[in-house]
Design an enzyme around this catalytic site. Structure first.
Site, PDB file in Angstrom:
ATOM      1  N   TYR A 256       2.513 -12.126 -17.115  1.00  0.00           N
ATOM      2  CA  TYR A 256       3.763 -12.057 -17.195  1.00  0.00           C
ATOM      3  C   TYR A 256       4.558 -12.634 -18.456  1.00  0.00           C
ATOM      4  CZ  TYR A 256       3.832 -10.011 -12.859  1.00  0.00           C
ATOM      5  OH  TYR A 256       3.532  -8.976 -11.593  1.00  0.00           O
TER       6      TYR A 256
ATOM      7  N   SER B 134      -1.482  -0.137  -6.225  1.00  0.00           N
ATOM      8  CA  SER B 134      -1.108  -1.381  -5.393  1.00  0.00           C
ATOM      9  C   SER B 134      -0.719  -0.704  -4.195  1.00  0.00           C
ATOM     10  CB  SER B 134       0.073  -2.104  -6.012  1.00  0.00           C
ATOM     11  OG  SER B 134       0.652  -3.019  -5.141  1.00  0.00           O
ATOM     12  N   GLN B 135      -1.054  -1.259  -2.828  1.00  0.00           N
ATOM     13  CA  GLN B 135      -0.146  -0.614  -1.849  1.00  0.00           C
ATOM     14  C   GLN B 135       1.035  -1.361  -1.603  1.00  0.00           C
ATOM     15  OE1 GLN B 135      -0.652  -0.212   3.359  1.00  0.00           O
ATOM     16  NE2 GLN B 135      -2.279  -1.007   2.013  1.00  0.00           N
TER      17      GLN B 135
ATOM     18  N   SER C  73      -2.534  -9.969  -1.995  1.00  0.00           N
ATOM     19  CA  SER C  73      -1.720 -11.129  -1.737  1.00  0.00           C
ATOM     20  C   SER C  73      -2.562 -12.407  -1.196  1.00  0.00           C
ATOM     21  CB  SER C  73      -0.694 -10.929  -0.570  1.00  0.00           C
ATOM     22  OG  SER C  73       0.099 -11.889  -0.157  1.00  0.00           O
TER      23      SER C  73
ATOM     24  N   PRO D 197       9.078  -2.659 -11.922  1.00  0.00           N
ATOM     25  CA  PRO D 197       8.610  -1.622 -10.921  1.00  0.00           C
ATOM     26  C   PRO D 197      10.009  -1.104 -10.405  1.00  0.00           C
ATOM     27  CG  PRO D 197       7.733  -3.518  -9.890  1.00  0.00           C
ATOM     28  CD  PRO D 197       8.569  -4.130 -11.135  1.00  0.00           C
TER      29      PRO D 197
ATOM     30  N   HIS E 269       9.436  -8.420 -12.310  1.00  0.00           N
ATOM     31  CA  HIS E 269       8.662  -8.653 -11.505  1.00  0.00           C
ATOM     32  C   HIS E 269       8.010 -10.200 -11.460  1.00  0.00           C
ATOM     33  CE1 HIS E 269       5.062  -7.660  -9.082  1.00  0.00           C
ATOM     34  NE2 HIS E 269       4.791  -6.406  -9.586  1.00  0.00           N
TER      35      HIS E 269
END
Length: 619
Positions: free
Chosen positions: A61, A551-552, A435, A74, A318
């Site tokens: 980032y 990504s879920q 995660s 997002p 994010h």
């Protein structure tokens, strides 16, 4: 190193893999360069809460220099509302803000319950740090590296002041919603402040679209911000925005012709002429300088987006928090706001004692106006290049996947591999966020779905049919039987499941390899010292060129989240498995000669259908 070598196998040619295997072996041998760097990381582990966090945050980032809308931020779409008057809008937003204040009060008291893992060594406590970094947080541009602002934890019994920033028609307003001397505004009072803004902003003209600067390249925005801060008025404005609880973006709807180049994607739960893809564009970037992109402050962690036609959602920065925390907080806020029926009554409380919201005015030079214009042009071109669509696969959902005794996440990851292989005849490095909140300050590591076993399975699934369309037999050789495909499928599922488990339990390879690379930089005798060959070999770039970034993002409501691709020739693919369908947000760039979200959606549909046929065939 063994896992890394194995990861490279399906995405390199055999000669390339043979060559890099020797480099890996040399780096990882006992007493070699890698072993020394490992000792450095182990000493770092003893000194810090999380030895990897700063490396990861900077790499993913804060060191990123491109614009953050599309590339990083997002967008999230919520089920639409029905607004008939501006009072409806003000009421709904007031309830969202009220819910945010309730939640912030819990955070200020550090009273958020600690969540615990529900599977894979269940019961382990999960780190809650990022939940405390959502409201009242912001990203700050830097010339070489960005930084973050997070509101400080108040002392016990300290009277906390809170304010929000409301942007309407490019005008920014500061609304004090909680003050130490007069307490917190109630819903009627917040509503009256919003009504003032909705009435005032349309009467103003020529407001500088200063929010466009936040959608520019980070170094250029940092330079512009530095010059803005030379004026005391601007400096105060920027400070108010940075320290605000959140930003509310009161938008105009996008034209229903916006981004009409795509052909696929259902209307979903939208009944107006605008479909879900159109709405998602609005949440991601605002639609450009002539639409709502100046109605954003892309650096703010939370930007609630409310459109006059009922479209609602979120654009979020994010770096401070991952989707799992943001979705959970936002769904609580929306549930609170939805628990009331829309009231057509004007605020009943006496609100005349409240001063009107403060409209932020700017002192701008000619260079500032020029920069705003250039930022708008750059962002407009980025938006025009975005090939994005919401695709709802309705053949089946997670209930069917579970009936096959497969994790829905594993199932969909393998479907994405098959879809990609059907289009390109090869696999690519695939990123899926895992995660790692079981560790203090843990955020995510990378689940890699492009395994050797997945490659063998997708090859088998992509064999030509033994009949042509007219039903005539074709001469083919080495066709794989369904029994063999099932065997390869079970093997690929087992490997992908183990990869997922390894990552969430902290045994992924990507953070570790990043740490070794950064350790090499920090332990070099001079700054210009070359990195070990393992990091300069072309295979390292191939391993980290994620042409599939996935990504879920599961939600409890009929909402979804999407983002842009991370490579110019790549795809972004978020997915939200529901009981009887899967919501995909697919992204690419029109400028790429090899990508197409329409073709990818078609391949994805064919792959999911083929998988169902295979897994339900008569035995």
């Amino acid at each position: 190193m063994k896992k890394y070598e194995r990861t490279l196998k399906p995405i390199l040619t055999e000669p390339e893999h043979e060559r890099v295997s020797k480099i890996i072996a040399e780096f990882g041998k006992p007493g070699g360069h890698g072993s020394k760097l490992q000792l450095y990381l182990e000493s770092r582990r003893e000194e810090l809460d999380n030895w990897a966090h700063e490396y990861w945050l900077n790499d993913l980032y804060l060191d990123f220099r491109e614009p953050i809308p599309i590339n990083s931020n997002p967008g999230m779409v919520f089920p639409p509302r029905k607004f008939t008057t501006i009072l409806d809008i003000a009421r709904f937003v007031a309830r969202l803000v009220d819910a945010a204040l309730d939640y912030k009060d819990v955070l200020n008291r550090r009273a958020l319950p600690v969540e615990r893992a529900t599977s894979r060594e269940p019961g382990q406590p999960l780190c809650m740090d990022q939940f405390y970094r959502v409201l009242g947080a912001s990203r700050l541009p830097g010339k070489k590296r960005d930084s973050q602002y997070v509101s400080p934890v108040p002392k016990a019994d300290e009277q906390v002041s809170e304010h929000i920033i409301v942007i309407c028609r490019s005008q920014l307003y500061c609304v004090a919603v909680q003050a130490g001397d007069r307490g917190r505004l109630n819903e009627d009072e917040i509503c009256s402040q919003l009504l003032y803004i909705l009435d005032d902003a349309p009467c103003l003209s020529n407001s500088p679209p200063i929010g466009l600067l936040t959608g520019w390249k980070r170094t250029l925005w940092a330079e512009a911000r530095e010059d803005l801060m030379k004026e005391e008025m601007n400096r105060r404005n920027l400070d108010l925005i940075t320290k605000s609880l959140l930003v509310v973006c009161l938008d105009e709807s996008l034209p229903n012709t916006f981004n009409c180049r795509f052909q696929r994607g259902g209307k979903g739960h939208f009944t107006s002429n605008r479909d879900e893809t159109n709405i998602a564009h609005q949440m991601l970037h605002g639609g450009g300088s002539t639409n709502n992109s100046a109605n954003r402050w892309f650096d703010k962690t939370v930007q609630l987006v409310i459109s006059g036609d009922g479209a609602c959602g979120l654009c979020y920065e994010h770096s401070n928090a991952d989707g799992i925390a943001v979705v959970q907080i936002m769904e609580k806020m929306w549930k609170h706001a939805d628990s009331f029926t829309t009231s057509s009554e004007l605020p009943t409380a006496n609100t005349s004692h409240l001063p009107p919201p403060e409209r932020l005015e700017w002192m701008l030079e000619a260079t500032d106006h020029k920069r705003i214009e250039e930022a708008g042009i750059y962002l407009d071109n980025l938006i025009k290049d975005l090939d994005f669509q919401v695709y709802r696969y309705s053949g089946y959902g997670k209930e069917f996947m579970k009936s096959c005794k497969v994790s829905p996440d594993v199932y969909i990851q393998l479907a994405l591999q098959l879809a990609y292989y059907r289009l390109y005849g090869k696999l690519t490095a695939t990123y899926e966020s895992a995660s790692i909140r079981r560790y203090r300050s843990g955020r995510v590591d990378c689940i890699r779905a492009a395994s050797p076993e997945a490659l063998e399975w997708v090859k088998a699934m992509s064999q030509p049919k033994d009949d042509d369309e007219s039903g005539n037999k074709k001469v083919t050789f080495h066709l794989v039987s369904d029994e063999k495909k099932i065997e390869l499928w079970n093997t690929a599922v087992a490997v992908q499941t183990q990869e997922m488990i390894d990552n969430i339990l902290g045994r992924g390879i990507d953070l570790h390899i990043l740490g070794l690379r950064e350790a090499s930089k920090e332990t070099s005798p001079v700054a210009s010292s070359p990195l070990p060959k393992i990091f300069t070999d072309p295979s390292y770039r191939v391993a980290n060129k994620f042409l599939l970034s996935t990504s879920q993002v599961a939600t409890s409501s009929d909402s979804f989240m999407g983002y842009g691709p991370v490579e110019s020739d790549g795809y972004g693919a978020s997915y939200n498995p529901k009981s009887d369908q899967i919501i995909f947000c697919l992204s690419a760039f029109w400028s790429s000669e090899i990508t197409s979200t329409s073709k990818f959606a078609q391949s994805l549909e064919e792959s999911l259908n083929a998988m169902q046929c295979l897994l339900t065939r008569p035995t």
